[in-house]
Design an enzyme around this catalytic site. Structure first.
Site, short mmCIF file in Angstrom:
data_model
loop_
_atom_site.label_atom_id
_atom_site.label_comp_id
_atom_site.label_asym_id
_atom_site.label_seq_id
_atom_site.Cartn_x
_atom_site.Cartn_y
_atom_site.Cartn_z
N ASN A 172 0.80 -1.23 0.00
CA ASN A 172 0.00 0.00 0.00
C ASN A 172 0.83 1.28 0.00
O ASN A 172 0.42 2.28 -0.57
CB ASN A 172 -0.99 -0.01 1.17
CG ASN A 172 -0.31 -0.17 2.49
OD1 ASN A 172 0.86 -0.59 2.56
ND2 ASN A 172 -1.00 0.15 3.56
N GLU A 223 4.77 -4.71 11.79
CA GLU A 223 3.74 -3.69 11.59
C GLU A 223 2.60 -4.38 10.85
O GLU A 223 2.68 -4.60 9.64
CB GLU A 223 4.29 -2.54 10.74
CG GLU A 223 5.38 -1.74 11.40
CD GLU A 223 4.88 -0.90 12.57
OE1 GLU A 223 3.65 -0.79 12.75
OE2 GLU A 223 5.72 -0.37 13.30
N CYS A 246 -3.35 0.43 6.90
CA CYS A 246 -3.43 -0.48 8.05
C CYS A 246 -4.11 0.18 9.25
O CYS A 246 -4.81 -0.48 10.00
CB CYS A 246 -2.03 -0.92 8.43
SG CYS A 246 -0.93 0.48 8.62
N GLU A 250 8.07 1.93 14.58
CA GLU A 250 8.81 2.61 13.53
C GLU A 250 8.72 4.11 13.83
O GLU A 250 7.83 4.57 14.54
CB GLU A 250 8.21 2.28 12.16
CG GLU A 250 8.31 0.80 11.88
CD GLU A 250 8.16 0.41 10.42
OE1 GLU A 250 7.09 0.69 9.85
OE2 GLU A 250 9.11 -0.17 9.86
P1 NDP Z 1 1.07 -9.77 3.31
O1 NDP Z 1 1.16 -10.15 4.72
O2 NDP Z 1 0.43 -10.67 2.36
O3 NDP Z 1 2.54 -9.50 2.73
C1 NDP Z 1 3.46 -8.61 3.32
C2 NDP Z 1 4.84 -8.88 2.78
O4 NDP Z 1 5.33 -10.11 3.34
C3 NDP Z 1 4.90 -9.08 1.27
O5 NDP Z 1 6.12 -8.55 0.79
C4 NDP Z 1 4.86 -10.59 1.14
O6 NDP Z 1 5.36 -11.05 -0.09
C5 NDP Z 1 5.72 -11.00 2.31
N1 NDP Z 1 5.52 -12.36 2.82
C6 NDP Z 1 4.43 -13.15 2.69
N2 NDP Z 1 4.63 -14.33 3.34
C7 NDP Z 1 5.87 -14.27 3.89
C8 NDP Z 1 6.66 -15.17 4.69
N3 NDP Z 1 6.21 -16.37 5.07
N4 NDP Z 1 7.89 -14.77 5.08
C9 NDP Z 1 8.36 -13.55 4.74
N5 NDP Z 1 7.68 -12.68 3.97
C10 NDP Z 1 6.44 -13.02 3.57
O7 NDP Z 1 0.41 -8.32 3.31
P2 NDP Z 1 -0.06 -7.45 2.07
O8 NDP Z 1 1.09 -7.14 1.19
O9 NDP Z 1 -1.27 -8.10 1.51
O10 NDP Z 1 -0.46 -6.09 2.79
C11 NDP Z 1 -1.67 -5.90 3.44
C12 NDP Z 1 -1.53 -6.11 4.93
O11 NDP Z 1 -0.48 -5.31 5.44
C13 NDP Z 1 -2.76 -5.69 5.67
O12 NDP Z 1 -3.10 -6.65 6.63
C14 NDP Z 1 -2.36 -4.41 6.38
O13 NDP Z 1 -3.05 -4.14 7.54
C15 NDP Z 1 -0.90 -4.62 6.61
N6 NDP Z 1 -0.23 -3.34 6.71
C16 NDP Z 1 0.24 -2.92 7.94
C17 NDP Z 1 0.83 -1.69 8.08
C18 NDP Z 1 1.40 -1.24 9.40
O14 NDP Z 1 2.25 -0.38 9.42
N7 NDP Z 1 0.95 -1.77 10.52
C19 NDP Z 1 0.96 -0.77 6.96
C20 NDP Z 1 0.49 -1.32 5.71
C21 NDP Z 1 -0.09 -2.56 5.62
P3 NDP Z 1 4.40 -11.08 -1.40
O15 NDP Z 1 3.16 -10.32 -1.08
O16 NDP Z 1 5.22 -10.42 -2.45
O17 NDP Z 1 4.11 -12.50 -1.69
#
Ligand code: NDP
Length: 487
Positions: A152, A249, A283, A461
């Site tokens: 995002n 996060e 998020c 952060e």
């Molecule tokens: P995901 O949890 O699907 O993915 C986050 C990242 O982790 C991606 O780069 C993903 O790779 C990677 N990933 C997935 N599985 C693994 C693993 N087993 N080990 C290491 N890395 C992994 O989240 P989204 O990208 O769908 O983002 C949306 C989510 O993020 C929402 O739940 C939102 O609330 C949260 N979010 C939280 C924020 C915060 O600051 N608290 C800010 C923004 C979002 P890939 O997707 O490339 O497969």
């Protein structure tokens, strides 16, 4: 291809391609057009990046903090100079409107680089007088940190992780989300141009598999992930094998509480900002809006009048308020919650459907959606939707609303709107959330620590707090007399 980078990865100060890696595409979410073709990192690319990061980290950590700060400050200046170009790239990759990316993405990344540049010279330990002998502490880098981003806020997330990590003398390997892989490569280029030694900031592309390989690599010293709770939990489990520290996060289902004495227009602004900015893909969004019963009708009337004016459109036009969701998968997910809300018996006040825009029929648009008459036990009230879907609830007393606002497994953020200063502070003190706002919502200045409580995460952060998560304390005892032994 409109946004094709020179290569998929950035390793040891240069772009790096490895066509053996699984191919994937980046799409412009407004049209579905392919804007770049990349390859996921192979095990060989991962090893290359780790070796480069270990070499780079030693050189970087040996530099005085003030010099590290100068590099970060130069990078911030370059980011600001290129804000338009970076914002257009971020809009193409995420679908977020240019009106947002011009002010919220690379701009906030630059603020973060500047802020940690200013702290870099002053990262230090303590002196402890022991009456003759003494001790001191050193604040040392952790080594090679892995950053993993969500889709995002790609350049903001990369900067929020890189800036404090680098200020402390660490190296970083950053893996962006596969959905939005492009702007992290720009950050790497900019840092390099600003004078960052080779290997100190590397970018590896790929899916969760690449992320998982990095997390469990024995030569990685720390992991920071922005993503869903499920991913955070998996990362924490994997990191625990080597006792690696983690910053997580994660997601949220945050409350906004509007008391009857609030400035209702300001409260409506907060609710709109906390639900529809970035098409709701934030998020910390306040997706559960609790409004005191006596002003509920007035609040909803003002809210619907303003939501009706939200202009969906081409994200590259500065007149557009709301763009598409990031992907078709995300659109399917968000639409399923819109349908579920109606099925569960909530009242659909507006939206609730996909939006088809002329000239962008392949885009991943949905309508801004408001439900009222939502019950706390409905799934739309409990689960993170990550789209433009607001739920409005009524409440009668302060005690009741605090209990209901806290009735969630998450604890990322919360907002309170009231003109009663004592009530504002009293209520935020009781809310179980890592970041709270009084009479505002979703403002995240870099000076303020940001992060979650409960399942929304661990660590912080931004702010000085981030330094603690990218450094470790070494205690040094200095004997000023004669070392003695009892036997
Ligand atoms: P995901 O949890 O699907 O993915 C986050 C990242 O982790 C991606 O780069 C993903 O790779 C990677 N990933 C997935 N599985 C693994 C693993 N087993 N080990 C290491 N890395 C992994 O989240 P989204 O990208 O769908 O983002 C949306 C989510 O993020 C929402 O739940 C939102 O609330 C949260 N979010 C939280 C924020 C915060 O600051 N608290 C800010 C923004 C979002 P890939 O997707 O490339 O497969």
């Amino acid at each position: 291809m409109r946004a094709q980078p020179p290569a998929s990865h950035f390793i040891d100060g240069v772009f790096h391609e490895d066509v053996e890696g699984a191919p994937f595409e980046s799409l412009y979410p407004a049209t579905g057009e392919v804007i770049a073709r990349l390859h996921a990192a192979t095990p060989a690319a991962i090893e290359l990046a780790i070796a480069a990061a270990r070499r780079g980290q030693e050189e970087w950590a040996a530099m005085p903090g003030a010099e590290r700060g100068r590099v970060l400050r130069r990078a911030a200046a370059i980011m600001r100079e290129r804000n338009r170009e970076l914002s257009e790239l971020e809009t193409l990759d995420t679908g977020k409107p240019i009106a947002e990316t011009l002010v919220a993405d690379a701009a906030s990344g630059a603020d973060c680089l500047d802020y940690f540049a200013s702290l870099a010279a002053d990262i230090r330990g303590d002196y402890i007088d022991l009456g003759g002998s003494f001790a001191y502490t050193r604040r040392e880098p952790l080594g090679v940190c892995v950053g993993i981003g969500a889709w995002n806020y790609p350049i903001q997330i990369a900067s929020w992780k890189a800036a404090p990590a680098l200020a402390c003398g660490n190296a970083m390997i950053f893996k962006p989300s596969e959905t939005t892989p492009l702007s992290a490569l720009k950050l790497a280029e900019i840092l390099s141009e600003a004078g960052l030694p080779k290997g100190v900031f590397n970018v590896l592309q790929g899916s969760g598999e690449v992320g998982a390989a990095l997390v469990s690599h024995p030569l990685v010293d720390k992991v920071s992930v922005t993503g869903s709770v499920a991913t955070g939990s998996r990362v924490m489990a994997a990191a625990s094998a080597d006792i690696k520290p983690v910053t997580l996060e994660l997601g949220g289902k945050s409350p906004i509480v509007v008391f009857a004495d609030a400035d209702l227009d300001a409260a409506v602004s907060g609710a709109i900002l906390g639900n529809f900015y970035s098409a709701g893909q934030i998020c910390s969004n306040g997706t559960r809006v609790f409004v005191e019963r006596s002003v509920r009708a007035a609040f909803v009337e003002k809210l619907l009048a303003r939501v009706a004016k939200i202009r969906l459109g081409d994200p590259l036009s500065e007149a557009t308020d709301m763009g598409p969701l990031v992907s078709e998968a995300q659109r399917v997910r968000v639409l399923s919650y819109m349908w579920l809300g109606e099925e569960e018996g909530a009242k659909l006040e507006c939206g609730g459907k996909a939006a088809v825009l002329p000239g962008m029929v392949e885009g991943f648009f949905v309508q801004p959606t408001v439900f009222t008459d939502v019950r706390d036990d409905m799934r739309i009230a409990r689960e993170e939707i990550f789209g433009p879907v607001m739920s409005v609830f009524d409440f009668d007393t302060e005690e009741e609303v605090v209990a209901r606002a806290n009735g969630t497994e998450f604890g990322l953020a919360a907002g309170v709107f009231t003109r009663d200063i004592q009530r504002g502070h009293r209520v935020v003190a009781k809310l179980k959330a890592g970041t709270c706002w009084i009479n505002a919502y979703n403002l995240t200045p870099v000076e303020m620590p940001f992060g979650g409580a409960r399942r929304s995460g661990i660590g912080r952060e931004n702010g000085r707090a981030a330094i603690e998560h990218y450094s470790q304390v070494k205690s040094v005892y200095v004997e000023m007399g004669q070392a003695a032994s009892p036997y």
